[in-house]
Design an enzyme around this catalytic site. Structure first.
Site, mmCIF file in Angstrom:
data_model
loop_
_atom_site.group_PDB
_atom_site.id
_atom_site.type_symbol
_atom_site.label_atom_id
_atom_site.label_comp_id
_atom_site.label_asym_id
_atom_site.label_seq_id
_atom_site.Cartn_x
_atom_site.Cartn_y
_atom_site.Cartn_z
ATOM 1 N N HIS A 92 0.709 -1.148 -0.075
ATOM 2 C CA HIS A 92 -0.017 -0.115 0.151
ATOM 3 C C HIS A 92 0.628 1.141 0.107
ATOM 4 C CE1 HIS A 92 -3.732 -2.124 0.826
ATOM 5 N NE2 HIS A 92 -2.966 -2.786 1.506
ATOM 6 N N ASN A 95 -10.417 -2.652 2.535
ATOM 7 C CA ASN A 95 -10.077 -2.832 1.136
ATOM 8 C C ASN A 95 -11.374 -2.382 0.372
ATOM 9 O OD1 ASN A 95 -7.361 -3.124 1.249
ATOM 10 N ND2 ASN A 95 -7.500 -5.522 1.045
HETATM 11 FE FE1 HDE Z 1 -2.501 -4.716 5.547
HETATM 12 N N1 HDE Z 1 -0.679 -3.968 5.901
HETATM 13 N N2 HDE Z 1 -1.825 -6.537 6.184
HETATM 14 N N3 HDE Z 1 -4.219 -5.824 5.152
HETATM 15 N N4 HDE Z 1 -3.212 -2.943 4.894
HETATM 16 C C1 HDE Z 1 -0.297 -2.824 5.893
HETATM 17 O O1 HDE Z 1 0.803 -1.523 7.440
HETATM 18 C C2 HDE Z 1 -0.488 -7.053 6.845
HETATM 19 C C3 HDE Z 1 -4.463 -6.906 5.076
HETATM 20 C C4 HDE Z 1 -4.506 -2.714 4.549
HETATM 21 O O2 HDE Z 1 -3.258 3.656 3.845
HETATM 22 C C5 HDE Z 1 1.061 -2.349 6.440
HETATM 23 O O3 HDE Z 1 1.250 0.920 7.877
HETATM 24 C C6 HDE Z 1 -0.669 -8.069 7.175
HETATM 25 C C7 HDE Z 1 -5.972 -7.090 4.882
HETATM 26 C C8 HDE Z 1 -4.423 -1.344 4.156
HETATM 27 O O4 HDE Z 1 -1.699 3.283 5.529
HETATM 28 C C9 HDE Z 1 1.563 -3.843 7.037
HETATM 29 C C10 HDE Z 1 -1.553 -8.949 6.655
HETATM 30 C C11 HDE Z 1 -6.557 -5.925 4.428
HETATM 31 C C12 HDE Z 1 -3.040 -0.810 4.337
HETATM 32 C C13 HDE Z 1 0.313 -4.665 6.737
HETATM 33 C C14 HDE Z 1 -2.555 -7.605 6.090
HETATM 34 C C15 HDE Z 1 -5.413 -4.878 4.663
HETATM 35 C C16 HDE Z 1 -2.090 -2.062 4.983
HETATM 36 C C17 HDE Z 1 1.878 -1.763 5.468
HETATM 37 C C18 HDE Z 1 -2.455 -10.286 6.565
HETATM 38 C C19 HDE Z 1 -7.756 -5.489 4.165
HETATM 39 C C20 HDE Z 1 -2.526 0.505 4.125
HETATM 40 C C21 HDE Z 1 2.231 -0.219 5.793
HETATM 41 C C22 HDE Z 1 -2.377 -10.650 8.098
HETATM 42 C C23 HDE Z 1 -8.726 -5.842 5.335
HETATM 43 C C24 HDE Z 1 -3.089 1.647 5.082
HETATM 44 C C25 HDE Z 1 1.327 -0.330 7.151
HETATM 45 C C26 HDE Z 1 -2.517 2.841 4.657
HETATM 46 C C27 HDE Z 1 -1.046 -1.743 5.237
HETATM 47 C C28 HDE Z 1 0.269 -6.034 6.986
HETATM 48 C C29 HDE Z 1 -3.676 -8.160 5.411
HETATM 49 C C30 HDE Z 1 -5.415 -3.583 4.321
HETATM 50 C C31 HDE Z 1 2.838 -4.156 6.629
HETATM 51 C C32 HDE Z 1 0.579 -8.960 8.047
HETATM 52 C C33 HDE Z 1 -6.853 -8.450 4.983
HETATM 53 C C34 HDE Z 1 -5.514 -0.419 3.629
HETATM 54 O O5 HDE Z 1 1.688 -3.636 8.263
#
Ligand code: HDE
Length: 699
Positions: A80, A153
């Site tokens: 993202h 999302n």
């Molecule tokens: Fe994320 N995800 N994600 N994700 N995610 C990040 O956090 C992560 C997942 C989502 O505009 C990171 O600050 C893991 C689902 C958005 O700043 C990180 C897993 C969904 C954003 C991270 C998921 C999301 C992130 C990277 C699986 C939808 C951007 C930068 C367990 C429900 C937020 C940060 C923004 C961002 C980890 C799965 C949505 C690396 C480990 C499912 C919208 O922490």
């Protein structure tokens, strides 16, 4: 050689500088200072020993400026990375006290400030806005009880069921490890290798290959919390909830060829669209809704509500609207706000709680960890965009970049440091403080330590099938063609074959279309861990002809091509009609200075034809005179302008005299091709999906 120096009016921009009035200590102008507050006398020249001599190390003004510049970048988000954001508010419709005690949901009409960031997932921060990709939809609610982040999302399911697989998923989709490409694209071997080996991703793949991942704008996409969460009321009763954001602007997507061309014409297309919409007061709005249900309802479903690869169709459980979000202010500074905002699904407030969804549970660890890496300090919550708008009081102290100066001796609790011998400083609040929902663990929610998936997560295909079969035929064709496109970019044949086997489980007809599209034999279905069900279809899942397919010009743009000799009266009349219908007319001419109209007047253009292809608008008007048309027949950008609008299924309104240009662009008459009258304004409210099979070989 003795060279005289001249003072700072010289050098690059010297002349401009000479025009700036001299500044004195009391002239009321803002003066440049160093970060120590020392006024800077010369911002053009380093300190040198003589005009042509060496630069001196003691030049603290230079060294501080370059030092700060060298450190301007922070690590971009690992996923993202590319995002655009805006401020706004959430307004609750009615009290939700029956299901949650969360303060922001108690008083009808009350507004809570929000900061919302939309993002692509795979590309870097400098990548384009319109790749085929899932979009992040993250909302930070600054409530009176602390920050609540709903980090969702634009698709209601996810690729994987367990956080353990997230690094593998992300590695596979990002640019390939050895060659460093492709950027921001899933159409390559490693992604499809992983996906074809992970049948649990099949439902998400249906969404990812659908038009959902090529949204027209950020304003025209839905958002979803994805996981099942809980709401908890004042009596401690828990209700499961799924969150939905529905755009007031309606759902709208691009066609693939258009998305690709937008990437070249305007890599910042969606960011610009968000900025411009807010700038002109056309504030984007979404309705927040919930699907609320209890354990008994959850148990009655043929799938597990803790499994993030499943939805609950709206036909089975309607979405209850609970409020609206309006985005009405673009950030002042992209870095300070959009880049430094730190969302975290673990940020919840009393009245909201987690479920045992194993993907959600993994996320609860990840985001805090990533913030420390990115923002470099445990004090990132003090950055204004992250700071709660309610009091923050505790005994956490120190750390990098501490901005606060706590007073007094007390930095621990319990203490008895007040003069009366009582506790000094804040203390815990058993009444209003956050308490986790205790619940009663079911049999399969406790027991031995195991690395295991519940059997209730085993069905990977039934909902994928339901999704595909629920779509409009035009969307089904797009989805099949997207699969053909992506698999055609996969070099290793065994990966394509394995993917086809999985698709047979989804729908043999779909698999057949894809197999034909890549010219490979249709293999046998891959083994499925569970019986594949024919679930009731869910037409609510459609974009085309779905509940949010609004036929409207509101918030949409119309490109009006003019040239010397165009009829000012006709253009004027159409421009007002488009405006009256809520649309945004954009005048495009071969020269940005404008065109000389038939009445001799000069009509200024908003954009130059060569730099403003029709992919940037939702419909086009070709308002040319005979001579104007004749001239533009030799201009490839004009032919392409019309050809692309036709190919992207947009309405085209054209003057009689423009017909030769339409003919050259291959335009054939249909409902979307009109004259320059009211019929165009009606026609411009939608796209012409029936045209597509006549101009494009879809799978
Ligand atoms: Fe994320 N995800 N994600 N994700 N995610 C990040 O956090 C992560 C997942 C989502 O505009 C990171 O600050 C893991 C689902 C958005 O700043 C990180 C897993 C969904 C954003 C991270 C998921 C999301 C992130 C990277 C699986 C939808 C951007 C930068 C367990 C429900 C937020 C940060 C923004 C961002 C980890 C799965 C949505 C690396 C480990 C499912 C919208 O922490």
């Amino acid at each position: 050689m003795a060279t005289k120096g001249f003072k700072s009016e010289q050098g690059n921009g010297g002349e401009t500088h000479q025009q700036i009035p001299a500044k004195g200590p009391h002239d009321g102008l803002d003066h440049l200072t160093t970060n120590q507050g020392v006024k800077v006398s010369d911002n053009q020249n380093q300190l040198k020993a003589g005009a042509r001599g060496p630069v001196l190390l003691e030049d603290f003004v230079l060294r501080e400026k370059i030092f700060h510049f060298d450190h301007e970048r922070i690590p971009e988000r690992i996923v993202h990375a590319r995002g655009s954001a805006a401020h706004g508010y959430f307004e609750v419709y009615e009290s939700l006290a029956d299901i949650t005690k969360a303060d922001l949901f108690q008083r009808p009409g009350e507004k809570t400030p929000v900061f919302t960031r939309f993002s692509t997932v795979a590309g870097g921060a400098g990548s384009v806005d319109t790749p085929r990709d899932v979009r992040g939809f993250a909302v930070k609610f600054y409530t009176q009880q602390g920050n609540w982040d709903l980090v969702g999302n634009n698709i209601p399911v996810f690729f994987i069921q367990d956080a353990m697989k997230f690094p593998d998923l992300v590695h596979s989709v990002k640019m390939e490890a050895d060659r460093g490409y492709p950027q921001a694209a899933s159409a390559h071997d490693t992604f499809w290798d992983f996906i074809s080996l992970m049948p649990e991703s099949t439902h998400m793949i249906m969404w990812a290959m659908s038009d959902r991942t090529i949204p027209r704008t950020l304003r025209t996409m839905q958002g979803f919390g994805v996981h099942t969460f809980r709401m908890v009321n004042a009596q401690g009763k828990s209700t499961f909830v799924k969150f939905h954001w529905k755009p007031k602007q309606g759902n709208a997507s691009t066609v693939w060829d258009e998305a690709v061309k937008i990437a070249g014409a305007d890599p910042d297309f969606q960011r610009r669209d968000l900025f411009e919409a807010i700038d002109r007061g056309d504030y984007p709005e979404w309705e927040l809704g919930i699907q609320a249900f209890d354990e008994a309802f959850a148990d009655s479903l043929p799938y597990d509500v803790l499994d993030p690869t499943k939805i609950i169709p709206e036909e089975i459980l309607p979405v209850r609207p609970i409020g609206r979000m309006v985005l009405d202010r673009y950030p002042d500074n992209f870095f300070a706000e959009t880049e430094q905002v730190a969302y975290c699904p673990a940020n919840i407030v009393p009245g909201i709680d987690f479920s045992n969804d194993p993907l959600l549970q993994g996320r609860l660890f990840s985001y805090l960890d990533t913030q420390l890496k990115r923002l470099g300090s445990t004090n990132f919550h003090q950055i204004p965009i992250n700071a709660p708008k309610c009091p923050v009081m505790n005994f956490q102290r120190d750390g990098h970049m501490q901005m606060l100066q706590p007073k007094g001796r007390a930095n621990y609790e319990p203490n008895s440091l007040s003069e009366a011998g009582e506790v000094s400083g804040p203390r815990e609040c058993p009444v209003e403080g956050f308490t986790s929902f205790a619940g009663r663990a079911a049999e399969d929610e406790q027991g031995d330590k195991l690395r295991i998936r519940p059997e209730s997560f085993a069905d990977h295909y039934s909902q994928a099938r339901m999704f595909f079969r629920s779509l409009d035929p035009a969307e089904q064709a797009h989805l099949a063609s997207a699969l053909v496109f992506e698999l055609s970019k996969v070099g290793l044949e065994h990966i394509r074959a394995r993917m086809l086997s999985n698709l047979v489980n989804v729908d043999p007809e779909l698999a057949g279309r894809v197999a034909a599209g890549i010219n490979m034999p249709l293999p046998k279905a891959s083994p499925s861990a569970a019986k594949i069900l024919d679930l009731d279809l869910s037409p609510a899942l459609r974009i085309i002809n779905g509940p949010l397919d609004l036929k409207t010009l509101e918030g949409r743009s119309v490109g009006i091509l003019i040239a010397d000799g165009s009829d000012a009266r006709v253009v004027d009349a159409l421009t007002s009609k488009i405006g009256d219908a809520g649309g945004r007319p954009i005048l495009i001419a071969p020269k940005v200075g404008g065109a000389k109209m038939s009445d001799g007047s000069l009509l200024k253009a908003d954009a130059q034809l060569a730099g403003f292809p029709s992919v940037l608008v939702d419909a086009i008007v070709v308002a040319l005179s005979e001579d104007g048309c004749k001239a533009l027949l030799n201009e490839a950008a004009a032919v392409q302008f019309v050809m692309d609008a036709f190919g992207h299924l947009k309405a085209i309104g054209a003057s009689e005299a423009a017909k030769p240009l339409l003919d050259k662009a291959g335009v054939k008459p249909d409902e979307g091709i009109t004259g320059l009258d009211d019929a165009f304004v009606e026609a411009a409210k939608t796209r012409y999906w029936d045209r597509e099979p006549k101009i494009r070989m879809l799978a």
